[in-house]
Design an enzyme around this catalytic site. Structure first.
Site, PDB file in Angstrom:
ATOM      1  N   ASP A  29      -7.770  -0.166  -8.551  1.00  0.00           N
ATOM      2  CA  ASP A  29      -8.087  -0.316  -7.132  1.00  0.00           C
ATOM      3  C   ASP A  29      -8.167  -1.811  -6.810  1.00  0.00           C
ATOM      4  OD1 ASP A  29      -9.756   1.697  -4.880  1.00  0.00           O
ATOM      5  OD2 ASP A  29      -9.720  -0.468  -4.598  1.00  0.00           O
ATOM      6  N   ILE A  30      -7.553  -2.180  -5.709  1.00  0.00           N
ATOM      7  CA  ILE A  30      -7.469  -3.604  -5.327  1.00  0.00           C
ATOM      8  C   ILE A  30      -8.835  -4.173  -4.919  1.00  0.00           C
ATOM      9  CG2 ILE A  30      -7.002  -3.357  -2.838  1.00  0.00           C
ATOM     10  CD1 ILE A  30      -4.703  -5.358  -3.179  1.00  0.00           C
ATOM     11  N   ASN A  85     -12.019  11.490  -1.937  1.00  0.00           N
ATOM     12  CA  ASN A  85     -12.373  11.586  -0.528  1.00  0.00           C
ATOM     13  C   ASN A  85     -11.286  12.394   0.169  1.00  0.00           C
ATOM     14  OD1 ASN A  85     -14.577   9.851  -0.987  1.00  0.00           O
ATOM     15  ND2 ASN A  85     -13.283   8.057  -0.710  1.00  0.00           N
ATOM     16  N   HIS A  98      -5.854  10.889  -4.064  1.00  0.00           N
ATOM     17  CA  HIS A  98      -6.177  10.034  -5.210  1.00  0.00           C
ATOM     18  C   HIS A  98      -7.574  10.314  -5.741  1.00  0.00           C
ATOM     19  CE1 HIS A  98      -7.099   7.945  -1.425  1.00  0.00           C
ATOM     20  NE2 HIS A  98      -8.123   7.391  -2.045  1.00  0.00           N
ATOM     21  N   PHE A  99      -7.658  10.333  -7.057  1.00  0.00           N
ATOM     22  CA  PHE A  99      -8.956  10.350  -7.738  1.00  0.00           C
ATOM     23  C   PHE A  99      -9.393   8.896  -7.905  1.00  0.00           C
ATOM     24  CE2 PHE A  99      -9.881  14.499  -9.780  1.00  0.00           C
ATOM     25  CZ  PHE A  99      -8.705  15.191  -9.565  1.00  0.00           C
TER      26      PHE A  99
HETATM   27  P1  AMP Z   1     -10.028   6.073   0.025  1.00  0.00           P
HETATM   28  O1  AMP Z   1     -11.089   5.498   0.898  1.00  0.00           O
HETATM   29  O2  AMP Z   1     -10.556   7.171  -0.875  1.00  0.00           O
HETATM   30  O3  AMP Z   1      -8.792   6.487   0.793  1.00  0.00           O
HETATM   31  O4  AMP Z   1      -9.639   4.914  -0.967  1.00  0.00           O
HETATM   32  C1  AMP Z   1      -8.503   4.139  -0.840  1.00  0.00           C
HETATM   33  C2  AMP Z   1      -8.589   3.058  -1.895  1.00  0.00           C
HETATM   34  O5  AMP Z   1      -7.314   2.437  -2.025  1.00  0.00           O
HETATM   35  C3  AMP Z   1      -9.603   1.962  -1.574  1.00  0.00           C
HETATM   36  O6  AMP Z   1     -10.606   1.931  -2.579  1.00  0.00           O
HETATM   37  C4  AMP Z   1      -8.753   0.689  -1.552  1.00  0.00           C
HETATM   38  O7  AMP Z   1      -9.407  -0.419  -2.107  1.00  0.00           O
HETATM   39  C5  AMP Z   1      -7.542   1.097  -2.369  1.00  0.00           C
HETATM   40  N1  AMP Z   1      -6.316   0.372  -2.063  1.00  0.00           N
HETATM   41  C6  AMP Z   1      -5.773   0.158  -0.838  1.00  0.00           C
HETATM   42  N2  AMP Z   1      -4.633  -0.551  -0.949  1.00  0.00           N
HETATM   43  C7  AMP Z   1      -4.448  -0.782  -2.281  1.00  0.00           C
HETATM   44  C8  AMP Z   1      -3.453  -1.480  -3.041  1.00  0.00           C
HETATM   45  N3  AMP Z   1      -2.416  -2.060  -2.471  1.00  0.00           N
HETATM   46  N4  AMP Z   1      -3.597  -1.507  -4.395  1.00  0.00           N
HETATM   47  C9  AMP Z   1      -4.651  -0.915  -4.983  1.00  0.00           C
HETATM   48  N5  AMP Z   1      -5.614  -0.246  -4.320  1.00  0.00           N
HETATM   49  C10 AMP Z   1      -5.525  -0.186  -2.982  1.00  0.00           C
END
Ligand code: AMP
Ligand code: ZN
Length: 132
Positions: A29-30, A85, A98-99
């Site tokens: 996760d970024i 989520n 996504h998990f």
């Molecule tokens: P959610 O709130 O469950 O939809 O989580 C989405 C997750 O994706 C968040 O924790 C973000 O930090 C992560 N995210 C968004 N863009 C990227 C990216 N380019 N690379 C890695 N993680 C990302």
């Protein structure tokens, strides 16, 4: 499709890849809750848990289990949270299933949900609506 996670799978957006097979992709996760926070996704685009088949979800869960173990052993943490989520109301920002696997440290300050209690008769009503 304009999906950021599909672009990550395709290599159009860079990521720190943790795992890949024919059906599953995992990457850091970024914006990690803790170092090593990993996202595990199906390569096929499904918006959430409702859209994926039980069989494909089981396949995804098998990988989640393996990565959980690898996070625990590799980072030397004692435990981790696994979370999905589903839908915006539940905090889903990226509409590609996504998990989250979040490594946990003693006293890392991450707060989970607050809990309440049922009013008279409320639990019975709820269980009757939910039970399968
Ligand atoms: P959610 O709130 O469950 O939809 O989580 C989405 C997750 O994706 C968040 O924790 C973000 O930090 C992560 N995210 C968004 N863009 C990227 C990216 N380019 N690379 C890695 N993680 C990302
Ligand atoms: Zn996607």
């Amino acid at each position: 499709m304009d999906c950021i996670f599909c672009k990550i799978i395709a290599g159009e957006i860079p990521s720190y890849k943790v795992y890949e097979d024919d059906n599953v992709f995992a990457f850091l996760d970024i914006a990690p809750v803790n170092v090593g926070h990993t996202l595990v996704i199906p390569k096929k685009h499904y918006e959430n848990m409702e859209d994926i088949s039980e069989e494909e979800l089981c396949n995804l869960a098998r990988v989640v289990k393996r990565i959980g173990k690898s996070i625990k052993e590799g980072l030397g943490v004692k435990g981790y949270n696994i979370n999905i989520n589903n839908k915006e109301v539940a905090g889903q920002i990226v509409p590609h299933l996504h998990f989250h696997i979040i490594p946990r440290e003693e006293g890392d300050g991450l707060k989970l949900w607050s809990q309440g209690k049922y009013n008279e008769g409320e639990a019975e009503k709820a269980v009757n609506k939910i039970k399968i």
